[in-house]
Design a protein around this motif. Structure first.
Motif, PDB file in Angstrom:
ATOM      1  N   UNK A   1      39.168  34.856  36.820  1.00  0.00           N
ATOM      2  CA  UNK A   1      38.831  36.089  36.106  1.00  0.00           C
ATOM      3  C   UNK A   1      38.543  37.192  37.118  1.00  0.00           C
ATOM      4  N   UNK A   2      39.101  38.374  36.867  1.00  0.00           N
ATOM      5  CA  UNK A   2      38.835  39.537  37.713  1.00  0.00           C
ATOM      6  C   UNK A   2      38.418  40.695  36.809  1.00  0.00           C
ATOM      7  N   UNK A   3      37.288  41.319  37.129  1.00  0.00           N
ATOM      8  CA  UNK A   3      36.791  42.438  36.321  1.00  0.00           C
ATOM      9  C   UNK A   3      36.308  43.563  37.232  1.00  0.00           C
ATOM     10  N   UNK A   4      36.092  44.727  36.638  1.00  0.00           N
ATOM     11  CA  UNK A   4      35.498  45.841  37.356  1.00  0.00           C
ATOM     12  C   UNK A   4      33.995  45.672  37.458  1.00  0.00           C
TER      13      UNK A   4
ATOM     14  N   UNK B   1      42.713  39.739  34.188  1.00  0.00           N
ATOM     15  CA  UNK B   1      41.751  40.840  34.212  1.00  0.00           C
ATOM     16  C   UNK B   1      41.302  41.060  32.777  1.00  0.00           C
ATOM     17  N   UNK B   2      40.069  41.528  32.601  1.00  0.00           N
ATOM     18  CA  UNK B   2      39.546  41.792  31.258  1.00  0.00           C
ATOM     19  C   UNK B   2      39.012  43.215  31.207  1.00  0.00           C
TER      20      UNK B   2
ATOM     21  N   UNK C   1      45.392  43.231  42.140  1.00  0.00           N
ATOM     22  CA  UNK C   1      44.669  42.053  42.615  1.00  0.00           C
ATOM     23  C   UNK C   1      45.015  40.831  41.773  1.00  0.00           C
ATOM     24  N   UNK C   2      45.118  41.022  40.467  1.00  0.00           N
ATOM     25  CA  UNK C   2      45.494  39.926  39.569  1.00  0.00           C
ATOM     26  C   UNK C   2      46.883  39.401  39.925  1.00  0.00           C
ATOM     27  N   UNK C   3      47.833  40.307  40.072  1.00  0.00           N
ATOM     28  CA  UNK C   3      49.214  39.915  40.376  1.00  0.00           C
ATOM     29  C   UNK C   3      49.287  39.217  41.730  1.00  0.00           C
ATOM     30  N   UNK C   4      48.577  39.754  42.713  1.00  0.00           N
ATOM     31  CA  UNK C   4      48.574  39.161  44.055  1.00  0.00           C
ATOM     32  C   UNK C   4      48.020  37.742  44.028  1.00  0.00           C
TER      33      UNK C   4
END
Length: 318
Positions: A120-123, A20-21, A37-40
């Motif tokens: 990559x996961x972001x808002x 996540x960033x 979500x990142x951990x999952x």
């Protein structure tokens, strides 16, 4: 949680992480949804779960700590993140060089060639690159071109449809509305510091306190709070004052706490002060005796408030 500050010569065991960033100031419920979500995803794909954040906060870099109120200092932020099941925390130094990188250069230099991420996961409001010119559409395209997974987490809201946001939490803290700030955070707001020598005023009126000097970028309402104090992992109840001590013509802000049923010398010890509820705003008193009488009332009100708090809401009791 492994903390990595130099991403340009990264050991291969940390490559291909799911990350996540963001700035993650406060680590509120919206941030926690993103981190989950990142951990999952990392667990599903046998990858490491990572988080990329920046130090100092970009707004502190551009405007200075006196002009921007942070929810957490770096030490407390790192402590909170260490409790989120992350494997790696990438602390990227935010400086002039980084601030001038166009979005594609940032992507290639930091994410692709530096950290070498797999996903990559972001808002949904994420911006990056020079003058925040990069958005999620640009990041999605760059990720697709480089065969890197990409997901966006939409803004999260509570049951009353109020969106979790760092800016709202900052406003609540400045108002002294610690209860609403805590609801948005999903844990009791807390800060950490080393006990320093004070002016001994509390001891003179029968309420000896421990004193902590806070990071200058942390700002919240001056007044009395019901708190928990953690010393060597043991929890105590406290009545905490934050302000400039106007009764004594003070000019510097201090955090000082009267700890119930405690009389040990803990100078130079690190303590954590967890804010449960707000009691009253700061006032000036004409004499030590009037201040002492008010302290008695404050302590009674603090104990009443502390009777009703939910221990499961504390990060520090887990």
């Amino acid at each position: 949680m492994k903390i990595i500050e130099n991403y340009t010569d990264l050991n291969q065991e940390y490559h291909k992480s799911v990350v996540a960033i963001g700035n993650f100031d406060g680590i509120h419920n919206g941030h926690k949804a993103l981190i989950r979500k990142v951990v999952q995803l990392a667990n599903q794909n046998a990858r490491l779960a990572g988080l990329i954040t920046f130090t100092p906060h970009p707004r502190v870099f551009f405007s200075g700590e006196k002009n921007f109120s942070q929810i957490n200092d770096e030490v407390t932020k790192q402590d909170i993140l260490s409790r989120q099941d992350l494997d790696i925390l990438f602390k990227i130094k935010f400086n002039q060089h980084l601030s001038l990188m166009p979005p594609d250069v940032f992507f290639n230099h930091v994410l692709k060639n530096g950290i070498n991420v797999s996903h990559i996961i972001v808002g949904s409001d994420f911006k990056f690159g020079y003058k925040r010119s990069g958005n999620i559409e640009i990041l999605r395209d760059l990720s697709k071109e480089n065969d890197i997974g990409f997901d966006v987490i939409e803004k999260q809201a509570n049951s009353l449809s109020k969106t979790y946001s760092s800016s709202s939490i900052r406003e609540y803290l400045l108002q002294g509305n610690i209860a609403e700030a805590n609801k948005m955070l999903g844990h009791y707001w807390y800060t950490m510091g080393v006990v320093i020598t004070g002016a001994n005023k509390g001891n003179q009126i029968g309420y000896p306190t421990i004193n902590i000097r806070l990071d200058g970028s942390i700002k919240f309402a001056h007044g009395i709070y019901a708190t928990n104090v953690y010393i060597d992992s043991k929890r105590y109840q406290g009545a905490t004052y934050y302000g400039k001590r106007p009764t004594y013509d003070g000019t510097e802000e201090f955090l000082e706490t009267y700890i119930f049923d405690f009389n040990s010398n803990i100078y130079d010890h690190e303590v954590k002060v967890e804010f449960i509820d707000f009691v009253r705003y700061d006032q000036t008193y004409e004499s030590d005796n009037k201040l002492k009488n008010q302290m008695k009332i404050d302590c009674e009100n603090v104990l009443i408030k502390l009777q009703y708090y939910d221990k499961k809401f504390s990060l520090l009791d887990k």
